[in-house]
Design a protein around this motif. Structure first.
Motif, PDB file in Angstrom:
ATOM      1  N   THR A   1      -7.097  -1.007  -6.604  1.00  0.00           N
ATOM      2  CA  THR A   1      -6.930  -1.500  -7.980  1.00  0.00           C
ATOM      3  C   THR A   1      -5.965  -2.676  -8.021  1.00  0.00           C
ATOM      4  O   THR A   1      -6.192  -3.678  -8.721  1.00  0.00           O
ATOM      5  CB  THR A   1      -6.415  -0.370  -8.889  1.00  0.00           C
ATOM      6  OG1 THR A   1      -7.373   0.690  -8.887  1.00  0.00           O
ATOM      7  CG2 THR A   1      -6.200  -0.865 -10.311  1.00  0.00           C
TER       8      THR A   1
ATOM      9  N   ASN B   1       0.858  -1.179   0.000  1.00  0.00           N
ATOM     10  CA  ASN B   1       0.000   0.000   0.000  1.00  0.00           C
ATOM     11  C   ASN B   1       0.898   1.234   0.000  1.00  0.00           C
ATOM     12  O   ASN B   1       1.620   1.488   0.959  1.00  0.00           O
ATOM     13  CB  ASN B   1      -0.900   0.000   1.233  1.00  0.00           C
ATOM     14  CG  ASN B   1      -1.886   1.144   1.234  1.00  0.00           C
ATOM     15  OD1 ASN B   1      -1.840   2.027   0.382  1.00  0.00           O
ATOM     16  ND2 ASN B   1      -2.791   1.145   2.199  1.00  0.00           N
ATOM     17  N   ASN B   2       0.851   1.997  -1.082  1.00  0.00           N
ATOM     18  CA  ASN B   2       1.717   3.174  -1.196  1.00  0.00           C
ATOM     19  C   ASN B   2       1.072   4.446  -0.637  1.00  0.00           C
ATOM     20  O   ASN B   2       1.582   5.545  -0.826  1.00  0.00           O
ATOM     21  CB  ASN B   2       2.123   3.403  -2.654  1.00  0.00           C
ATOM     22  CG  ASN B   2       0.925   3.700  -3.557  1.00  0.00           C
ATOM     23  OD1 ASN B   2      -0.216   3.773  -3.083  1.00  0.00           O
ATOM     24  ND2 ASN B   2       1.182   3.862  -4.846  1.00  0.00           N
ATOM     25  N   GLY B   3      -0.064   4.284   0.025  1.00  0.00           N
ATOM     26  CA  GLY B   3      -0.753   5.444   0.574  1.00  0.00           C
ATOM     27  C   GLY B   3      -1.851   5.979  -0.309  1.00  0.00           C
ATOM     28  O   GLY B   3      -2.677   6.772   0.121  1.00  0.00           O
ATOM     29  N   ASN B   4      -1.878   5.532  -1.535  1.00  0.00           N
ATOM     30  CA  ASN B   4      -2.944   5.919  -2.473  1.00  0.00           C
ATOM     31  C   ASN B   4      -4.005   4.826  -2.444  1.00  0.00           C
ATOM     32  O   ASN B   4      -3.803   3.734  -2.983  1.00  0.00           O
ATOM     33  CB  ASN B   4      -2.370   6.088  -3.881  1.00  0.00           C
ATOM     34  CG  ASN B   4      -3.391   6.650  -4.860  1.00  0.00           C
ATOM     35  OD1 ASN B   4      -4.535   6.200  -4.906  1.00  0.00           O
ATOM     36  ND2 ASN B   4      -2.969   7.619  -5.664  1.00  0.00           N
ATOM     37  N   SER B   5      -5.141   5.102  -1.809  1.00  0.00           N
ATOM     38  CA  SER B   5      -6.158   4.073  -1.613  1.00  0.00           C
ATOM     39  C   SER B   5      -6.719   3.555  -2.934  1.00  0.00           C
ATOM     40  O   SER B   5      -6.990   2.359  -3.074  1.00  0.00           O
ATOM     41  CB  SER B   5      -7.287   4.610  -0.730  1.00  0.00           C
ATOM     42  OG  SER B   5      -7.884   5.756  -1.311  1.00  0.00           O
ATOM     43  N   ASP B   6      -6.871   4.435  -3.924  1.00  0.00           N
ATOM     44  CA  ASP B   6      -7.406   3.998  -5.227  1.00  0.00           C
ATOM     45  C   ASP B   6      -6.458   3.016  -5.896  1.00  0.00           C
ATOM     46  O   ASP B   6      -6.890   1.972  -6.422  1.00  0.00           O
ATOM     47  CB  ASP B   6      -7.645   5.211  -6.134  1.00  0.00           C
ATOM     48  CG  ASP B   6      -8.777   6.097  -5.624  1.00  0.00           C
ATOM     49  OD1 ASP B   6      -9.645   5.576  -4.889  1.00  0.00           O
ATOM     50  OD2 ASP B   6      -8.786   7.298  -5.954  1.00  0.00           O
ATOM     51  N   GLN B   7      -5.164   3.348  -5.886  1.00  0.00           N
ATOM     52  CA  GLN B   7      -4.185   2.454  -6.493  1.00  0.00           C
ATOM     53  C   GLN B   7      -4.106   1.127  -5.752  1.00  0.00           C
ATOM     54  O   GLN B   7      -3.948   0.063  -6.369  1.00  0.00           O
ATOM     55  CB  GLN B   7      -2.816   3.128  -6.527  1.00  0.00           C
ATOM     56  CG  GLN B   7      -2.720   4.310  -7.479  1.00  0.00           C
ATOM     57  CD  GLN B   7      -1.346   4.948  -7.465  1.00  0.00           C
ATOM     58  OE1 GLN B   7      -0.432   4.471  -6.789  1.00  0.00           O
ATOM     59  NE2 GLN B   7      -1.187   6.038  -8.219  1.00  0.00           N
ATOM     60  N   TYR B   8      -4.215   1.204  -4.430  1.00  0.00           N
ATOM     61  CA  TYR B   8      -4.131  -0.015  -3.622  1.00  0.00           C
ATOM     62  C   TYR B   8      -5.301  -0.949  -3.915  1.00  0.00           C
ATOM     63  O   TYR B   8      -5.112  -2.155  -4.119  1.00  0.00           O
ATOM     64  CB  TYR B   8      -4.102   0.367  -2.146  1.00  0.00           C
ATOM     65  CG  TYR B   8      -3.982  -0.801  -1.198  1.00  0.00           C
ATOM     66  CD1 TYR B   8      -2.922  -1.687  -1.290  1.00  0.00           C
ATOM     67  CD2 TYR B   8      -4.940  -1.016  -0.211  1.00  0.00           C
ATOM     68  CE1 TYR B   8      -2.798  -2.760  -0.415  1.00  0.00           C
ATOM     69  CE2 TYR B   8      -4.833  -2.072   0.675  1.00  0.00           C
ATOM     70  CZ  TYR B   8      -3.757  -2.940   0.567  1.00  0.00           C
ATOM     71  OH  TYR B   8      -3.645  -4.008   1.425  1.00  0.00           O
TER      72      TYR B   8
END
Length: 776
Positions: A735, A726-733
């Motif tokens: 996805t 998890n890089n801190g970007n909830s949308d990317q996570y």
């Protein structure tokens, strides 16, 4: 004491100090208002009587002043009676005898219970020459129900006719009294009766008349003066009221808390009160009182009070408050950069905020040093020690040592604080904690043991904040877990670290909001096998240094070292070594599972006896089974079920499995996988499930059954999901979770299986993946 809003506190106090100091914000206990930040500076040194105004951001007042009003009243009566009457008997007679008993004493009755006849104060009152005092106490007992509200949550209903009748009675009794002290006590009762009858002008006039406008030293005089102050407030003369409250505040320590509250109700400023003050000394007290209301770091009050009265005792309290405020804010993660203690926090300070804190720290020390140099302070050595402590916080240890060397005090309270600061400086100047330095530490530990006596009942009530032994216990705990344990950890001496934590745990001061790692936690959850074996050997060796023997004497009970070593081997999947150590442990020491070999299609769950999984599986039996599976995997061809069972067991003892307790004592919801986990062999598997994933793949490759292979693919997908970063970007996570690397395999090769349909119905990520591919 301050009025900082609790929300501000929640934002500011979420930090870690030095190593493993965690402030926990979650559902749970309320923070202890006396112990929620790391502190080494005690407000008790030269602060007696001002206890309510010691610093805490979590309650309006720190505690009650000393002496209490009851103690002060008893002392007042003992001054009247002389030393032959004991304080214990005075307290018993005044506060426990019923009105009927006092009436019998006042009448000179001889038909008194033996306990009353033996009471030295009752004997005093029974003498003919002291009957006036006895009759006064009887009258005071009659007044109490009329002026005291027994229910603080309700508006008092005053019985005006009763108050009037008591006033008339008291006036008559006072006029007949010859004893001057007893007359003053009646005068207090009369003023009080008028005050509570809302005859405020009359109460003011009565005070002026009955006390002749002359200041006295007795408690009843200042209680009466406080009533006059309150009456003036009701009469809208708020400035005069505030001034008189300030006088009672200074002269009657037992009344300071109530007078402070009343003075704040006047809504006046110090500048309005100054013209009424007789001299700079009185002005200094007013400035100090207003300084006690300030929740923020601010040296203005110190400057004002010193300019008016350099010998004011209130300066010590103001100084301690500023130091404690800085401790609350300063001992935070950002300011400990470079310590390499794995410090984390929920909210870090910005560079601007950090610089502001550093400026406040520097500004306070500059002021302290300048006032010390002027030589007018009453407790100058306390201020020298304080400056040394501020140098310590700034990590200027040579300066701190030099300042401590200049202190020649014999005052025991100041000397105690000197010892604490000196110990902190010596530890931080010591590059390595060796056996020679440990001998010095042992002397300090034993000294602290003498200071913590009486703190055993720490958890009995939150009144503990008012006890000096609790303050020393907190200091001792902070020294152990926040200073020494991290130092040993940095030296790689994890055995001594665990012993230090064990001594810390024995103090029973592990607070929910300020606590270091316990020794039991370190041993059961963090230590590797080699370190645990060294610890076990150390505990068994007969020859130890006095320092080592002292610490070993506090080693926590309830730790089974053989079981702990076995668990540590389990964490690194060395099941053969774990089995050998579990064999040495008593059967009752081993944890039990029912479903450790039962696969999980969803995370978490409870490992309980449920059909058909009703047979107990101990940690020893688990390891024996895992060793058997490992042996079977050495001979080809390996049955798919062997790989699958092995993978399932690995997943079961992971963070997400039912049987996580085989390798950990607890499973907090705040921990999760991050790429940092890959640096540790245990955490990589516990949070990342890499090995379980690989064995599920091997199981799939070894099978020709589509249903079974679909199950293996889905379980591998679940493991893969665990180490999706998890890089801190909830949308990317989200996805990344939806586009699991195994979902194309599941949908493409096994979409027609029964298991796939079951997985599709319960896994939202799989459903979202399928929906996203259909859109294309």
């Amino acid at each position: 004491m301050n009025y900082k809003k609790f929300v501000v506190f929640l934002i500011s106090f979420c930090a870690v100090f030095f190593g493993n100091v965690v402030y926990t914000l979650s559902c749970g206990p309320t923070p202890d208002p006396y112990d929620y930040y790391v502190s080494f500076f005690s407000p008790y040194a030269k602060g007696g009587g001002y206890e309510p105004f010691y610093y805490t951001a979590l309650t309006n007042f720190f505690g009650d002043p000393t002496p209490s009003e009851e103690t002060a009243n008893v002392a007042d009566w003992q001054n009247y009676t002389g030393s032959k009457v004991t304080a214990k008997d005075i307290r018993e007679c005044i506060y426990t005898y019923p009105k009927e008993q006092l009436a019998a004493i006042a009448e000179g009755s001889t038909a008194l219970p033996d306990s009353v006849q033996k009471n030295t104060f009752a004997q005093f009152l029974g003498k003919e020459k002291n009957r006036e005092a006895a009759r006064y106490l009887l009258f005071a007992k009659s007044c109490e129900p009329a002026v005291i509200n027994t229910d603080p949550w309700s508006v008092p209903e005053r019985n005006t006719p009763l108050l009037s009748a008591l006033y008339t009675e008291g006036q008559g009794l006072r006029d007949k009294v010859k004893d001057k002290d007893i007359r003053d006590r009646y005068s207090f009762q009369l003023v009080r009766l008028q005050h509570y009858s809302k005859q405020y002008r009359e109460a003011v006039a009565s005070f002026d008349q009955l006390f002749d406008g002359k200041e006295k030293s007795s408690l009843v005089y200042y209680k009466a003066l406080a009533l006059k102050s309150g009456a003036l407030l009701y009469l809208k003369d708020s400035v005069q009221s505030a001034y008189l409250f300030s006088r009672v505040f200074e002269m009657a320590p037992s009344l300071r808390l109530s007078c402070f509250i009343s003075l704040t109700w006047t809504n006046t400023s110090s500048e309005q009160i100054y013209p009424l003050c007789k001299d700079d000394h009185e002005k200094a007290m007013v400035a100090a009182i207003y300084g006690f209301t300030n929740p923020a770091p601010d040296v203005t009050a110190i400057r004002q009070v010193y300019a008016l009265d350099p010998a004011s005792p209130a300066l010590n309290i103001l100084l301690a408050r500023e130091i404690n405020k800085l401790e609350d804010a300063y001992f935070s993660p950002v300011l400990m950069d470079g310590q390499n203690n794995g410090i984390v926090s929920i909210q870090d300070y910005s560079p601007a905020e950090k610089n502001k804190l550093l400026a406040r720290l520097s500004g306070l020390q500059t002021l302290v040093d300048s006032l010390v140099q002027k030589g007018k302070l009453k407790d100058v050595d306390l201020w020298r020690v304080s400056s040394a402590y501020l140098s310590y916080i700034r990590k200027n240890y040579p300066a701190a040592a030099q300042q401590l060397a200049a202190v020649k005090t014999k005052d025991p309270e100041v000397k105690d604080q000197w010892e604490i600061v000196n110990l902190l400086v010596n530890i931080n100047q010591q590059k390595t904690i060796d056996s020679a330095f440990e001998s010095k530490l042992l002397a300090s530990f034993k000294w602290l043991d003498t200071k913590t006596a009486g703190a055993e009942s720490y958890w009995d009530s939150w009144g503990r904040g008012e006890n000096k032994s609790f303050s020393f216990s907190k200091t001792y705990r902070n020294l152990l877990f926040a200073i020494l344990a991290p130092r040993y950890h940095q030296q790689g001496d994890f055995v001594k670290e665990s012993l230090i934590r064990g001594r810390c745990d024995s103090l029973k001061m592990n607070d929910y909001f300020v606590s270091g790692q316990t020794s039991m936690d370190q041993i059961n959850n963090d230590m590797n096998p080699a370190t645990l074996i060294r610890l076990k050997d150390f505990l068994r060796q007969p020859v130890k240094t006095p320092y080592e023997s002292y610490l070993a004497g506090f080693f926590p009970e309830g730790i089974n070292m053989d079981q702990a070593i076995g668990v540590s081997y389990m964490r690194i999947h060395d099941f053969s070594s774990a089995r050998d150590w579990f064999k040495k442990a008593a059967p009752g020491a081993l944890a039990v599972s029912y479903q450790v070999f039962h696969d999980q299609l969803q995370d978490f769950g409870v490992d309980s006896a449920e059909a058909p999984y009703t047979k107990e599986i101990t940690q020893l039996q688990f390891c024996e089974r895992m060793v058997q599976l490992q042996e079977k995997m050495k001979t080809a061809p390996v049955p798919a079920k062997v790989y699958y069972d092995y993978a399932t067991a690995l997943f079961s003892i992971s963070y997400y499995g039912r049987t996580w307790n085989f390798v950990k004592d607890y499973r907090p919801s705040t921990q999760w996988y991050s790429p940092e986990c890959d640096k540790d062999a245990f955490e990589k598997q516990y949070f990342g499930c890499y090995a379980a994933e690989s064995y599920y793949l091997k199981a799939a490759q070894a099978s020709t059954d589509k249903e079974f292979r679909a199950r293996c693919a889905f379980m591998a997908a679940r493991c893969s999901q665990k180490h999706t970063a998890n890089n801190g970007n909830s949308d990317q996570y989200i996805t990344a979770l939806v586009h699991n690397r195994y979902f194309p395999l599941l949908t493409g090769n096994y979409g027609q299986t029964k298991f796939y349909q079951r997985a599709y119905d319960q896994c939202s990520y799989l459903r979202d993946y399928v929906k996203s591919t259909r859109k294309k």
